[in-house]
Scaffold this motif. Structure first.
Motif, PDB file in Angstrom:
ATOM      1  N   GLU A 190      -7.790   2.183  -3.486  1.00 22.26           N
ATOM      2  CA  GLU A 190      -8.506   1.963  -2.231  1.00 22.26           C
ATOM      3  C   GLU A 190      -9.426   3.149  -2.000  1.00 22.26           C
ATOM      4  O   GLU A 190      -8.974   4.288  -1.985  1.00 22.26           O
ATOM      5  N   ASP A 193     -11.799   0.333   1.468  1.00 24.47           N
ATOM      6  CA  ASP A 193     -10.906   0.575   2.604  1.00 24.47           C
ATOM      7  C   ASP A 193     -11.693   0.740   3.901  1.00 24.47           C
ATOM      8  O   ASP A 193     -12.876   1.090   3.868  1.00 24.47           O
ATOM      9  N   LYS A 240     -10.911  -4.291   2.728  1.00 27.43           N
ATOM     10  CA  LYS A 240      -9.877  -4.129   3.749  1.00 27.43           C
ATOM     11  C   LYS A 240     -10.530  -3.970   5.106  1.00 27.43           C
ATOM     12  O   LYS A 240     -11.254  -3.011   5.357  1.00 27.43           O
ATOM     13  N   ASN A 288      -4.303   5.097  -2.248  1.00 29.31           N
ATOM     14  CA  ASN A 288      -5.486   5.648  -1.574  1.00 29.31           C
ATOM     15  C   ASN A 288      -6.063   6.779  -2.408  1.00 29.31           C
ATOM     16  O   ASN A 288      -5.345   7.685  -2.816  1.00 29.31           O
ATOM     17  N   GLU A 290       0.867  -1.173   0.000  1.00 31.79           N
ATOM     18  CA  GLU A 290       0.000   0.000   0.000  1.00 31.79           C
ATOM     19  C   GLU A 290       0.906   1.226   0.000  1.00 31.79           C
ATOM     20  O   GLU A 290       1.856   1.310   0.776  1.00 31.79           O
TER      21      GLU A 290
HETATM   22 CA    CA Z   1      -5.785   2.648   2.734  1.00 32.11          CA
END
Ligand code: CA
Ligand code: C2E
Ligand code: CA
Ligand code: CA
Length: 382
Positions: free
Chosen positions: A260, A289, A310, A228, A168
């Motif tokens: 995400e 996320d 997630k 992200n 990530e």
């Molecule tokens: Ca994240």
């Protein structure tokens, strides 16, 4: 109506009165004056469409001048609460700007009328901290130019094989004086302004370069990197195109990039559905996320085709309790039924990893697997 007719010559409010209302002048003319050394001094005239007496209402200070109807007037009173409510919900920066202007106006007025008491009483200080935000914002702007932003990679391990399947991307700001500024502090700020666009593009560019470097070093299979992306960034209809263009430019397969997103009130279903369709037709992966926190609920998970879910750190932490364990077991089953993969976040100790393995969770991410590190460190440690 609530309109008030004021005959010519009548005082509307007097200097030093405690303010309760402001007025909108519908018709007629009003003269503003102050008394200085016993003499009346005219400061100006106002006509239809002008706001009258709003200053004192905004900052609750006594009236700094007297208003008198010059001709017959019609006024609409505006209750101070009408301003107060709007001010309370306004952007703190806008509020601070207004207060600063008001303060400056008052001290100019005090100087003009020789009223020393007024001038020292208020300085243009920012008590709300809103200017800290502006300062940080302009610093973030130059941080981009000065290369103070860095993208770190946190490994994501496939539990069954114990291989690092991907990373990530997490942004870091190395500020020359403040030291490391957390993304939780500046991403929200960037989102409130258009700064999120260059910041996001910077992260995207770095992530694609990192994928190229990993490929060049022979990492096979090539790991994926998760990016992200905030709701505000997805408002930009060209974002996905820019992502695909960056990938294509480097001949990178689209499925090595995952985005995400955190479900929030800002999103609506059709917006996410359209995003998922676009990403999937291009081959990019999309993860939901922070599942289990904030606004997230089962609705979007059940109807939208996310590739991965997630699990928020909070659930991982709860694995040690019977209820937490039962809950995560149910989430793993749900994820599998939906043909989604599950990544558990915030895995810090071996007992948590063992529990996740037994439950059949696909991936683990957290300090136990690895902290976010530079690309250099990723390459050195294999
Ligand atoms: Ca994240
Ligand atoms: P997130 O996406 O939920 O990222 C996970 C956060 O948990 C990261 O914090 C990570 O460092 C931290 N973390 C990872 N493993 C562990 C662990 O085992 N224990 C604990 N206690 N924490 C762990 P970080 O890097 O401070 O990022 C905070 C948030 O900032 C992220 O939350 C994400 O929402 C946002 N963010 C970070 N980078 C970007 C970016 O490039 N773009 C956007 N839009 N947002 C970003
Ligand atoms: Ca998360
Ligand atoms: Ca699927």
């Amino acid at each position: 109506s609530t309109r008030r007719s004021i005959p010519a010559g009548e005082i509307i409010f007097a200097e030093d009165d405690a303010p309760t209302t402001a007025f909108l002048i519908e018709s007629g003319r009003v003269v503003i004056s102050t008394v200085q050394h016993g003499e009346t001094r005219n400061l100006g005239e106002l006509g239809p469409g002008s706001l009258l007496g709003e200053m004192a209402v905004i900052d609750s200070a006594p009236r700094s001048a007297t208003a008198r109807a010059l001709t017959d007037c019609v006024l609409t009173p505006i209750d101070r609460n009408q301003f107060a409510e709007r001010l309370a919900s306004a952007d703190p920066v806008v509020r601070a700007l207004l207060m600063s202007q008001l303060t400056r106006y008052r001290s100019a007025l005090a100087t003009l009328t020789g009223d020393a008491a007024g001038s020292g009483a208020m300085e243009g200080r920012d008590e709300s901290g809103a200017f800290d935000k502006i300062r940080l914002e302009s610093e973030l702007r130059s941080a981009l130019d000065r290369d103070e932003l860095e993208v770190r990679l946190q490994p994501i391990m496939q539990i069954a094989t114990e291989r690092i399947a991907g990373y990530e991307a997490l942004i870091r700001w190395q500020h020359p004086e403040r030291g490391q500024v957390s993304p939780t502090e500046f991403i929200r700020l960037a989102e409130e302004t258009s700064l999120i666009v260059p910041v996001g593009d910077y992260v995207l560019g770095r992530v694609c370069d990192m994928l190229v470097e990993l490929r060049r070093r022979g990492r096979s299979p090539l790991p994926f990197i998760a990016l992200n992306v905030s709701a505000r960034q997805l408002d930009d209809p060209a974002l996905i195109d820019r992502m695909l263009a960056q990938l294509a430019k480097r001949s990178l397969p689209a499925d090595r990039l995952e985005i995400e997103i955190t479900e929030s009130l800002v999103f609506n279903h059709s917006q996410i559905a359209a995003l998922l369709a676009r990403c999937h037709s291009a081959g990019m992966l999309v993860a939901l996320d922070d599942f289990g926190t904030g606004y997230s609920n089962l609705g979007p998970v059940l109807t939208l085709d996310f590739d991965r879910i997630k699990l928020d750190q909070g659930f991982t932490r709860a694995l040690g309790t019977p209820r937490g364990l039962a809950l995560v077991r149910a989430i793993v089953a749900m994820t599998a039924a939906l043909d989604c993969e599950m990544i558990a976040e915030g895995v810090e100790d071996p007992a948590q990893l063992q529990a996740l393995r037994e439950l059949g969770c696909d991936y683990a991410q957290g300090w136990l697997v690895g902290k976010p590190v530079s690309l250099q460190e990723v390459l050195e440690t294999g």
